[in-house]
Design a protein around this motif. Structure first.
Motif, PDB file in Angstrom:
ATOM      1  N   PRO A 188       0.839  -1.208   0.000  1.00 16.56           N
ATOM      2  CA  PRO A 188       0.000   0.000   0.000  1.00 16.56           C
ATOM      3  C   PRO A 188       0.870   1.252   0.000  1.00 16.56           C
ATOM      4  N   THR A 236      -4.118  -3.260  -1.504  1.00 19.35           N
ATOM      5  CA  THR A 236      -3.877  -3.252  -2.942  1.00 19.35           C
ATOM      6  C   THR A 236      -4.899  -4.144  -3.637  1.00 19.35           C
ATOM      7  N   SER A 238      -4.324  -6.385  -5.976  1.00 25.78           N
ATOM      8  CA  SER A 238      -3.693  -7.540  -6.607  1.00 25.78           C
ATOM      9  C   SER A 238      -4.538  -8.797  -6.426  1.00 25.78           C
TER      10      SER A 238
END
Length: 302
Positions: A188, A236, A238
């Protein structure tokens, strides 16, 4: 079926390898280690770090050729192939930067002192598969990824496939990076941290077997744990493929788990065998009966 011994990253430490093989019950015959009721599988990263690289190659290659062992590719074998392969533009597929030379230094020294050793070693590295699916267990250097396996189609590298696999941005590069180096995700706000070699990074290797979860903290997501990272939410976006508990055991190396940790399963079917043999830790094996792969035992040698 013989007992399977999955052996972690050796990194040029032949004495540790000999001690571990002896402890597991392997004996030498004609200069080759073997056992009537055991078979070894090496997770790769035979080279770099230690000073006994030639001896490690000799031991492992002898076992593989005799049918006493199998091996999968480690990121260090892959890096070596790319480091020594011209890219057609006057450079090499793996750039000869100071960082890359430092990482490969001990192997370069071995090749320089043994001029006839480099080409046979590189040729042998091409024979390593990127993964092994045995049905009762799966072996890979860093992360099991069905998507990467589907994309690559074959577990074997060739001189032709090495180029796209070494070229950042290609699907092949991303697939090989996942299998051999793990799943990485940005921190982050790109919080920087320093890895085991002192290199600054803004991405972490995640616990790829767990489903991505923004409620999980950075400390709960990184593998291995790193107390220097902030205990903030892993926010995040991802994504990666988690590894279900119903899947066969997957056994891997690569992650430099702390050398003072007692070897243990990460999950019942997720097992890491790299306890930093290349940096003063023990060389570790996970041994199991193929019919009871979740019930294996760890053996270590200093």
């Amino acid at each position: 079926m013989p007992t399977i011994d999955v052996i972690g990253d050796i990194h040029g430490y032949a004495d540790k390898l000999r001690a571990l093989l002896n402890r597991l019950g392997y004996e030498q015959s004609g200069g080759v280690y073997g056992s009537p009721d055991r078979r070894a599988i090496f997770v790769g990263d035979l080279i770099d770090r230690g000073r006994e690289i030639g001896e490690v190659i000799e031991i492992v290659e002898g076992m593989v050729r005799a049918g006493a062992a199998k091996i999968v590719t480690g990121n260090h074998e892959f890096n070596a192939l790319a480091f020594h392969t011209p890219n057609g533009k006057g450079e090499y597929l793996r750039p000869h930067t100071e960082k890359n030379r430092d990482q490969h230094e001990k192997t370069l020294t071995y090749f320089e002192r043994n001029p006839g050793a480099k080409e046979p070693a590189l040729t042998w590295f091409y024979s390593f598969p990127l993964w092994l699916d045995l049905g009762f267990a799966r072996i890979v250097h860093a992360a099991w990824s069905p998507a990467a396996i589907r994309l690559l189609k074959t577990p074997y590298l060739t001189p032709d496939s090495l180029k796209p696999a070494s070229t950042k941005g290609t699907p092949e590069y991303r697939a090989v990076e996942t299998l051999l180096k793990g799943v990485e995700a940005p921190l982050p706000d790109k919080i920087p941290f320093f890895d085991k070699d002192g290199h600054e990074r803004t991405e972490i290797r995640v616990r790829w077997w767990l489903k991505p979860d923004a409620e999980r903290t950075v400390a709960e997501t990184v593998f291995p744990p790193d107390l220097s990272l902030p205990n903030t939410r892993f926010t995040t976006s991802s994504q990666w493929e988690p590894y279900d508990l119903t899947e066969p055991p997957v056994i891997f190396g690569h992650y430099w788990l702390p050398k003072d940790w007692p070897p243990a399963r990460v999950l019942p079917n997720v097992i890491c065998v790299d306890y930093s043999a290349g940096k003063g830790g023990p060389l570790v094996a996970y041994s199991f009966d193929p019919e009871r792969a979740r019930e294996g035992e760890f053996t270590s040698a200093e």
